[in-house]
Design a protein around this motif. Sequence first.
Motif, PDB file in Angstrom:
ATOM      1  N   LYS A   1       0.833  -1.208   0.000  1.00 19.95           N
ATOM      2  CA  LYS A   1       0.000   0.000   0.000  1.00 19.95           C
ATOM      3  C   LYS A   1       0.865   1.253   0.000  1.00 19.95           C
ATOM      4  N   ALA A   2       1.888   1.262   0.814  1.00 20.99           N
ATOM      5  CA  ALA A   2       2.781   2.421   0.849  1.00 20.99           C
ATOM      6  C   ALA A   2       3.500   2.564  -0.487  1.00 20.99           C
TER       7      ALA A   2
ATOM      8  N   LYS B   1       6.424  12.278   8.530  1.00 22.75           N
ATOM      9  CA  LYS B   1       4.983  11.978   8.559  1.00 22.75           C
ATOM     10  C   LYS B   1       4.161  13.256   8.559  1.00 22.75           C
TER      11      LYS B   1
ATOM     12  N   ASN C   1      -1.636  15.272   2.389  1.00 25.09           N
ATOM     13  CA  ASN C   1      -2.297  13.992   2.134  1.00 25.09           C
ATOM     14  C   ASN C   1      -3.073  13.614   3.382  1.00 25.09           C
TER      15      ASN C   1
ATOM     16  N   ASP D   1      -5.809  12.331   3.940  1.00 26.56           N
ATOM     17  CA  ASP D   1      -6.475  11.031   3.983  1.00 26.56           C
ATOM     18  C   ASP D   1      -5.592   9.942   4.586  1.00 26.56           C
ATOM     19  N   LEU D   2      -4.303  10.210   4.720  1.00 28.56           N
ATOM     20  CA  LEU D   2      -3.386   9.220   5.294  1.00 28.56           C
ATOM     21  C   LEU D   2      -3.229   9.381   6.804  1.00 28.56           C
ATOM     22  N   SER D   3      -3.844  10.401   7.377  1.00 31.03           N
ATOM     23  CA  SER D   3      -3.662  10.669   8.811  1.00 31.03           C
ATOM     24  C   SER D   3      -4.148   9.518   9.685  1.00 31.03           C
ATOM     25  N   ASP D   4      -5.111   8.760   9.212  1.00 36.21           N
ATOM     26  CA  ASP D   4      -5.625   7.638   9.989  1.00 36.21           C
ATOM     27  C   ASP D   4      -5.141   6.290   9.441  1.00 36.21           C
ATOM     28  N   LYS D   5      -4.008   6.316   8.736  1.00 36.01           N
ATOM     29  CA  LYS D   5      -3.417   5.097   8.170  1.00 36.01           C
ATOM     30  C   LYS D   5      -1.961   4.972   8.628  1.00 36.01           C
ATOM     31  N   PRO D   6      -1.753   4.676   9.914  1.00 36.03           N
ATOM     32  CA  PRO D   6      -0.391   4.646  10.445  1.00 36.03           C
ATOM     33  C   PRO D   6       0.531   3.633   9.758  1.00 36.03           C
ATOM     34  N   LYS D   7      -0.001   2.516   9.313  1.00 40.67           N
ATOM     35  CA  LYS D   7       0.853   1.518   8.659  1.00 40.67           C
ATOM     36  C   LYS D   7       1.339   2.029   7.306  1.00 40.67           C
ATOM     37  N   VAL D   8       0.477   2.742   6.596  1.00 40.40           N
ATOM     38  CA  VAL D   8       0.894   3.308   5.311  1.00 40.40           C
ATOM     39  C   VAL D   8       1.947   4.390   5.552  1.00 40.40           C
TER      40      VAL D   8
END
Length: 111
Positions: free
Chosen positions: A21-22, A70, A89, A91-98
């Motif tokens: 995903k990243a 980050k 970005n 939308d990535l704030s709640d995607k720590p793994k990404v």
Amino acid sequence: KNLPKLLPPKSKSTTYAVGGKAAKVYATRCALCHGDQGKGDGVGASGSPVPPRSFADTEWQKAATDAHIKKIIVQGGTAVGMSALMPANGDLSDKPKVLDGLVTIIRGFGE
């Protein structure tokens, strides 16, 4: 998967170990300006009045914390006093793994 080769060969496994995903985010959002190898030489860099960051810069790698990277990814360049051309970005704030994966990719360019 036809993703660009994102990291030097010795680090390639790291990129895909983060789940892909990243790597997809990097390929679709970051590589345009930062380039497939993170040297700040993507196709979008040529017309930019502010050169994109080269992640291969070892001095920058030493100075930048993971939290700083980050913050730039999520909030954009203006959040840290840098160029507004680096988009947020959110939308990535709640995607720590990404985000962790993106940091791994970015760190890999400095190896």
